[in-house]
Write a protein that holds these residues in place. Structure first.
Motif, PDB file in Angstrom:
ATOM      1  N   LEU A   1       0.652  -1.054  -0.092  1.00  0.00           N
ATOM      2  CA  LEU A   1       0.130  -0.031   0.083  1.00  0.00           C
ATOM      3  C   LEU A   1       0.827   1.103  -0.192  1.00  0.00           C
ATOM      4  CD1 LEU A   1      -2.859  -1.082   2.481  1.00  0.00           C
ATOM      5  CD2 LEU A   1      -2.653  -1.442  -0.070  1.00  0.00           C
ATOM      6  N   ASP A   2       2.018   1.157  -0.676  1.00  0.00           N
ATOM      7  CA  ASP A   2       2.760   2.317  -0.968  1.00  0.00           C
ATOM      8  C   ASP A   2       3.412   2.153  -2.114  1.00  0.00           C
ATOM      9  OD1 ASP A   2       5.135   0.872  -0.185  1.00  0.00           O
ATOM     10  OD2 ASP A   2       4.939   1.560   1.669  1.00  0.00           O
ATOM     11  N   LEU A   3       3.910   3.135  -2.981  1.00  0.00           N
ATOM     12  CA  LEU A   3       4.297   3.323  -4.243  1.00  0.00           C
ATOM     13  C   LEU A   3       5.551   3.381  -4.375  1.00  0.00           C
ATOM     14  CD1 LEU A   3       2.198   6.096  -5.774  1.00  0.00           C
ATOM     15  CD2 LEU A   3       1.995   3.840  -6.102  1.00  0.00           C
ATOM     16  N   ASP A   4       6.222   2.104  -5.388  1.00  0.00           N
ATOM     17  CA  ASP A   4       7.724   1.666  -5.438  1.00  0.00           C
ATOM     18  C   ASP A   4       8.075   2.615  -6.782  1.00  0.00           C
ATOM     19  OD1 ASP A   4       7.714   0.021  -2.949  1.00  0.00           O
ATOM     20  OD2 ASP A   4       6.337  -1.117  -4.400  1.00  0.00           O
ATOM     21  N   ILE A   5       8.983   2.757  -7.201  1.00  0.00           N
ATOM     22  CA  ILE A   5       9.467   3.402  -8.337  1.00  0.00           C
ATOM     23  C   ILE A   5      10.761   2.527  -8.900  1.00  0.00           C
ATOM     24  CG2 ILE A   5      10.917   5.400  -9.149  1.00  0.00           C
ATOM     25  CD1 ILE A   5       9.906   6.912  -6.622  1.00  0.00           C
ATOM     26  N   TYR A   6      10.457   2.334  -9.964  1.00  0.00           N
ATOM     27  CA  TYR A   6      11.554   1.692 -11.286  1.00  0.00           C
ATOM     28  C   TYR A   6      12.067   2.880 -12.248  1.00  0.00           C
ATOM     29  CZ  TYR A   6      13.544  -2.019 -14.039  1.00  0.00           C
ATOM     30  OH  TYR A   6      14.417  -2.921 -14.895  1.00  0.00           O
ATOM     31  N   VAL A   7      13.295   2.856 -12.313  1.00  0.00           N
ATOM     32  CA  VAL A   7      14.119   3.647 -13.344  1.00  0.00           C
ATOM     33  C   VAL A   7      14.879   2.920 -14.225  1.00  0.00           C
ATOM     34  CG1 VAL A   7      15.473   5.810 -13.457  1.00  0.00           C
ATOM     35  CG2 VAL A   7      13.914   5.437 -11.442  1.00  0.00           C
ATOM     36  N   THR A   8      14.684   3.003 -15.645  1.00  0.00           N
ATOM     37  CA  THR A   8      15.651   2.809 -16.599  1.00  0.00           C
ATOM     38  C   THR A   8      16.694   3.698 -16.552  1.00  0.00           C
ATOM     39  OG1 THR A   8      14.324   3.752 -18.169  1.00  0.00           O
ATOM     40  CG2 THR A   8      13.784   1.339 -17.631  1.00  0.00           C
ATOM     41  N   ASN A   9      17.790   3.032 -17.444  1.00  0.00           N
ATOM     42  CA  ASN A   9      19.056   3.625 -17.221  1.00  0.00           C
ATOM     43  C   ASN A   9      20.009   3.269 -18.463  1.00  0.00           C
ATOM     44  OD1 ASN A   9      21.018   4.967 -16.256  1.00  0.00           O
ATOM     45  ND2 ASN A   9      21.763   3.409 -14.664  1.00  0.00           N
ATOM     46  N   GLY A  10      20.875   4.032 -18.616  1.00  0.00           N
ATOM     47  CA  GLY A  10      21.931   3.686 -19.510  1.00  0.00           C
ATOM     48  C   GLY A  10      23.097   2.804 -19.056  1.00  0.00           C
ATOM     49  N   GLY A  11      22.986   2.597 -17.754  1.00  0.00           N
ATOM     50  CA  GLY A  11      23.733   1.533 -17.072  1.00  0.00           C
ATOM     51  C   GLY A  11      22.983   0.487 -16.584  1.00  0.00           C
ATOM     52  N   THR A  12      22.590   0.540 -15.142  1.00  0.00           N
ATOM     53  CA  THR A  12      21.921  -0.480 -14.411  1.00  0.00           C
ATOM     54  C   THR A  12      20.591   0.010 -14.022  1.00  0.00           C
ATOM     55  OG1 THR A  12      23.900  -1.627 -13.831  1.00  0.00           O
ATOM     56  CG2 THR A  12      21.766  -2.030 -12.690  1.00  0.00           C
ATOM     57  N   ASN A  13      19.530  -0.668 -14.338  1.00  0.00           N
ATOM     58  CA  ASN A  13      18.280  -0.254 -13.843  1.00  0.00           C
ATOM     59  C   ASN A  13      18.212  -0.211 -12.524  1.00  0.00           C
ATOM     60  OD1 ASN A  13      17.568   0.180 -16.742  1.00  0.00           O
ATOM     61  ND2 ASN A  13      16.257  -1.789 -16.834  1.00  0.00           N
ATOM     62  N   VAL A  14      17.286   0.326 -11.892  1.00  0.00           N
ATOM     63  CA  VAL A  14      16.900   0.465 -10.154  1.00  0.00           C
ATOM     64  C   VAL A  14      15.558   0.092 -10.090  1.00  0.00           C
ATOM     65  CG1 VAL A  14      19.031   1.645  -9.870  1.00  0.00           C
ATOM     66  CG2 VAL A  14      16.922   2.794 -10.042  1.00  0.00           C
ATOM     67  N   LEU A  15      15.223  -0.482  -8.938  1.00  0.00           N
ATOM     68  CA  LEU A  15      14.034  -0.506  -8.444  1.00  0.00           C
ATOM     69  C   LEU A  15      14.074  -0.375  -6.866  1.00  0.00           C
ATOM     70  CD1 LEU A  15      11.095  -1.740  -8.353  1.00  0.00           C
ATOM     71  CD2 LEU A  15      11.997  -3.889  -7.819  1.00  0.00           C
ATOM     72  N   TYR A  16      13.478   1.038  -6.770  1.00  0.00           N
ATOM     73  CA  TYR A  16      13.461   1.626  -5.605  1.00  0.00           C
ATOM     74  C   TYR A  16      11.936   1.033  -4.700  1.00  0.00           C
ATOM     75  CZ  TYR A  16      16.991   4.703  -6.899  1.00  0.00           C
ATOM     76  OH  TYR A  16      18.052   5.522  -7.411  1.00  0.00           O
ATOM     77  N   ARG A  17      12.130   0.262  -3.571  1.00  0.00           N
ATOM     78  CA  ARG A  17      11.283  -0.341  -2.869  1.00  0.00           C
ATOM     79  C   ARG A  17      10.892   0.949  -1.904  1.00  0.00           C
ATOM     80  NH1 ARG A  17      12.892  -5.265   0.328  1.00  0.00           N
ATOM     81  NH2 ARG A  17      13.694  -3.562   1.750  1.00  0.00           N
ATOM     82  N   ASN A  18       9.665   1.256  -1.497  1.00  0.00           N
ATOM     83  CA  ASN A  18       9.404   2.159  -0.794  1.00  0.00           C
ATOM     84  C   ASN A  18       9.181   1.703   0.863  1.00  0.00           C
ATOM     85  OD1 ASN A  18       7.842   4.097   0.866  1.00  0.00           O
ATOM     86  ND2 ASN A  18       6.878   4.819  -0.875  1.00  0.00           N
ATOM     87  N   ASN A  19      10.023   2.215   1.610  1.00  0.00           N
ATOM     88  CA  ASN A  19       9.977   1.366   2.987  1.00  0.00           C
ATOM     89  C   ASN A  19       8.958   1.912   3.950  1.00  0.00           C
ATOM     90  OD1 ASN A  19      12.679   0.400   2.191  1.00  0.00           O
ATOM     91  ND2 ASN A  19      13.657   2.205   2.746  1.00  0.00           N
ATOM     92  N   GLY A  20       8.200   2.885   3.377  1.00  0.00           N
ATOM     93  CA  GLY A  20       6.952   3.277   4.346  1.00  0.00           C
ATOM     94  C   GLY A  20       7.595   4.627   5.124  1.00  0.00           C
ATOM     95  N   ASP A  21       8.594   4.920   5.213  1.00  0.00           N
ATOM     96  CA  ASP A  21       8.876   6.088   6.172  1.00  0.00           C
ATOM     97  C   ASP A  21       9.726   7.153   5.297  1.00  0.00           C
ATOM     98  OD1 ASP A  21      11.243   4.877   5.202  1.00  0.00           O
ATOM     99  OD2 ASP A  21      11.956   4.568   7.175  1.00  0.00           O
TER     100      ASP A  21
END
Length: 619
Positions: free
Chosen positions: A267-287
Motif C-alpha cells: 500500500l505504498d508506491l515503489d519506483i522503477y527507473v531505466t538507465n543507460g547503465g543498470t536499472n534500479v527498483l526503489y522499494r518504498n520503505n513506508g517511512d
C-alpha cells in the motif's frame, strides 16, 4: 528394488514440483497485431534520436482508447480507435504536429481531454479539444510556448489543490526544467524559480507525479540523464523540496524512463527507473525512504539501454509485473562532433511478478521479446476486454502493438471521473478482495516521455468480487464501494457508479472474463494426481473436441471424446475435461509422466487445431 523405487519416487516428486500449477495461475500471452490494427508505422532515423513517446487517451469520449505519437513533426500520427480492433489515421484532420512527447489532460475543466505537445527548437504547444473531434491551437493565449529548448517529458497534476491542472516539463539542452501553474482562466504562469525547484540543467528525460509519502498530495520524480535524479516532495503549501538524498534515491546514473506502482502490495508506491547503465527498483520503505532492490528482485540486468517502462498486472493475478523497453544508440556517433557509442541493443523484457519480491523474465514465452530499437512505451486496454495491452515505439523498424490474449483470472477496471475529466489525475484507488489489497493512482505522464491509460486496472486472481473499493479524490475526499462483482469496467463519480458496456473489437464471443480468441490447453489439476484429474481448456470457435492421452513412450492409451463445444473457457468441473486415470480397456494406469493433447475440429470444416501438455500420476 527398494532403491530403484525410492529413486523413482524422488524423480516424480521433483517433476511434480516443476509441473504443479493452479488453474488460476496460467499465463497470458500476447500477439503482435500492429498491422491488423492498421497501426503499421516505420520511420527512418539515421541518428537514433532519443525522444519518441506515445500517448493513450480517450480523446473523443466514446469509451475506447485512441493513440497519439509525436515524431519529428511531419511524421506525427493521430489514430482514432474504431471500436472494432482497428484504428483510423486522422492526423491530417487534427492538424496536430509534435516532435518529442505528448500528454492528454483537461486543463480547462470543460469535460474533454486537451493535448500538450513537447517540441524541439520550437515552442511547446497546447491544443484545446473542441468537443467535436477537432482541436484548436491555443498556445499563444495559454502562455506556455516560451520554451524553445529541447523539451522531453511532461507530467500534470493539481499540485496546489485549487481544482485545475498544473504541469512540469523536463528539458535536455538549452533550458532548465520548467513548472507552470494553471491560472484557472485558460492561461498558465511559469513559476519554475519560485516554488523550490532546483532548475538544474541535468538533462531531464522521464518524469511522473505520485504520492510517494501517502500525505494526499502529488510529488514529482525527475529522471535525469546526467546528474542525480530528483524527488520533489510537495510541502502542502504550494512549494516543493528536493528530498532525493534523504530518501535514498540520489544514485548518479544516466536515467531515461520512470514508472511507479505498488509491486509488493504493501500500500505504498515503489519506483522503477531505466538507465543507460543498470536499472534500479526503489522499494518504498513506508517511512519516506527507499531501498534499491533491483538485484535481489532480478530486474537489474538487461542487454540494452533502458527507455520506456511500466508496471502492469498483465496476467491479472493480483500483483504488478514489469515491462522494460531497450534500445541502442550506436548511430549517435555518426553526428559530427559526437563520440562513438557502443552497440548495446537488446530485446525488451517482460518480468512476471513471482509474488515473493522477485521477478522472472517471461518475454519470450509471452511473445513480447521485441528486439527493435525501442524508445517510448505505453500500457492500456485498447480493446476493452479486461487485460492490458502494450504499445512500443521503435526507430528504424516497425512499432509494435501487443494485444493481450487474456486468461481466466478475474479483474476489475475503474474509471474515476467527476463532471470534469481533469479530476481523474491524482485519484488514488484501493481495491480489497479477500486478503488481496492493491492501490493504483491515475496519472498523466510517465514511462519514457509517454502517457498510459487513465483507467485503473486491477487483477484479482481467483476472486470473483471486490469486497471494498476506496476512491480518494484529488481534493482529499474519499468514497467507498462495497461488494462489487468482478470482470467489469466501472465509471465512478463522487455520487454514483455505473457499468460501462464492454466493447468486442473483433466480433468474437465474450465470456465473463473477456474475449476468447484462441485455442488453449491449460495444466491439469490436481497435478500430480491419483487417481483422477481435470483438464481445463478454452476455444475460440465452435468445434468438435477430443483429448488424447499418451504415455512417456508415445503410446496412445486413452481418447476422451468431448463432443461439440461452443467457444469459451472450460476451466472448472464439470465443464473441464475429466480423466479417471484408466486406459481404453478400463484398467488403471501406473505411476509416471503422461502427455495429453487437445484436438479441435472446427465446426463446418475439416481444419484441426491442437495443443499439448504433460501431467504426473503418483500412486
Amino acid at each position: 528394488m527398494t532403491l530403484k523405487n525410492n529413486w523413482s519416487s524422488a524423480y516424480l516428486c521433483i517433476l511434480s514440483l516443476i509441473t504443479l500449477i493452479n488453474v488460476n495461475q496460467v499465463l497470458a500471452d500476447f500477439t503482435n497485431v500492429t498491422r491488423a490494427a492498421s497501426l503499421d508505422r516505420y520511420e527512418i532515423d539515421s541518428f537514433d534520436s532519443s525522444a519518441h513517446g506515445v500517448a493513450w487517451a480517450d480523446y473523443d469520449n466514446d469509451g475506447d482508447l485512441d493513440l497519439y505519437l509525436p515524431y519529428r513533426f511531419k511524421f506525427s500520427r493521430f489514430w482514432e480507435n474504431n471500436g472494432n480492433g482497428t484504428f483510423s489515421d486522422v492526423t491530417k484532420k487534427m492538424g496536430i504536429t509534435g516532435y518529442m512527447s505528448a500528454c492528454f489532460a483537461d486543463y480547462d475543466n470543460d469535460g474533454d481531454l486537451d493535448l500538450f505537445v513537447m517540441n524541439f527548437l520550437k515552442p511547446n504547444a497546447l491544443y484545446k479539444n473542441n468537443g467535436d473531434k477537432t482541436f484548436s491551437d491555443v498556445t499563444p493565449f495559454s502562455q506556455i510556448g516560451d520554451d524553445r529548448g529541447d523539451t522531453y517529458g511532461i507530467t500534470l497534476g493539481d499540485y496546489d489543490k485549487d481544482g485545475d491542472l498544473d504541469f512540469y516539463v523536463t528539458s535536455y539542452l538549452f533550458y532548465p526544467d520548467q513548472f507552470y501553474s494553471n491560472n484557472g482562466d485558460g492561461t498558465f504562469t511559469n513559476l519554475s524559480d519560485k516554488l523550490g525547484f532546483k532548475n538544474l540543467e541535468e538533462r531531464g528525460l522521464g518524469v511522473l507525479s505520485l504520492d510517494y509519502d501517502n500525505d494526499k498530495d502529488l510529488d514529482i520524480y525527475v529522471a535525469n540523464d546526467f546528474g542525480d535524479d530528483v524527488l520533489y516532495q510537495n510541502q502542502g503549501d504550494g512549494t516543493f523540496r528536493d528530498v532525493a538524498k534523504e530518501a535514498g534515491i540520489d544514485l548518479p546514473f544516466n536515467a531515461m524512463g520512470v514508472t511507479t506502482g505498488d509491486y509488493d502490495n504493501d500500500l505504498d508506491l515503489d519506483i522503477y527507473v531505466t538507465n543507460g547503465g543498470t536499472n534500479v527498483l526503489y522499494r518504498n520503505n513506508g517511512d519516506g525512504t527507499f531501498t534499491d532492490v533491483a538485484k535481489e528482485a532480478g530486474v537489474e540486468d538487461r542487454p540494452g539501454i533502458g527507455w520506456g517502462t511500466s508496471f502492469l498486472d498483465y496476467d491479472n493475478d493480483g500483483d504488478l509485473d514489469l515491462y522494460v523497453v531497450n534500445g541502442s544508440l550506436e548511430n549517435v556517433g555518426k553526428i559530427p562532433g559526437n563520440p562513438s557509442w557502443p552497440d548495446r541493443s537488446g530485446p525488451n523484457v517482460l518480468y512476471r511478478n513471482n509474488g515473493d519480491g522477485t521477478f522472472s523474465d517471461v518475454s519470450e514465452s509471452e511473445g513480447v521479446k521485441d528486439d527493435g530499437k525501442g524508445r517510448g512505451s505505453s500500457i492500456g486496454d485498447y480493446d476493452n476486454d479486461g487485460d492490458l495491452d502494450i504499445y512500443v515505439v521503435n526507430i528504424n523498424r516497425h512499432d509494435a502493438l501487443y494485444r493481450n490474449e487474456g486468461n481466466p483470472n478475474h479483474w476489475i477496471q475503474i474509471k474515476p471521473r467527476t463532471n470534469y475529466q481533469s479530476l481523474w489525475v491524482g485519484t488514488r484507488i484501493k481495491a480489497i478482495a479477500g486478503e488481496l489489497k492493491q492501490i493504483r493512482e491515475i496519472r498523466a505522464g510517465s514511462s519514457y516521455v509517454s502517457q498510459e491509460s487513465m483507467v485503473a486496472a486491477f487483477g484479482l486472481g481467483e476472486y470473483s468480487k471486490v469486497d471494498e473499493i476506496e476512491i480518494r479524490w484529488p481534493d482529499g475526499t474519499t468514497q467507498t464501494l462495497q461488494n462489487i462483482k468482478a470482470d467489469q469496467l466501472l465509471v465512478v463519480t463522487p455520487e454514483s457508479w455505473t457499468i460501462q458496456a464492454q466493447v468486442d473489437p473483433s466480433n468474437l464471443k465474450l465470456t465473463k472474463w473477456g474475449k476468447v480468441r484462441r485455442l488453449a490447453l491449460y495444466p491439469n489439476y490436481p497435478n500430480p494426481f491419483n487417481p483422477e484429474t481435470w483438464i481445463p481448456f478454452q476455444l475460440a470457435e465452435r468445434a468438435k473436441i477430443k483429448i488424447e492421452v499418451y504415455n512417456i513412450h508415445g503410446q496412445l492409451i486413452r481418447t476422451l471424446e468431448l463432443g461439440e463445444r461452443d467457444p469459451g473457457p472450460y476451466l472448472l468441473p464439470p465443464q473441464a475435461a475429466y480423466w479417471d486415470g484408466k486406459n481404453e480397456g478400463g484398467e488403471k494406469v501406473s505411476s509416471g509422466i503422461y502427455f495429453y493433447r487437445l484436438i479441435a475440429t472446427a465446426d463446418g470444416s475439416q481444419q484441426q487445431k491442437s495443443a499439448t501438455n504433460s501431467m504426473v500420476l503418483i500412486k
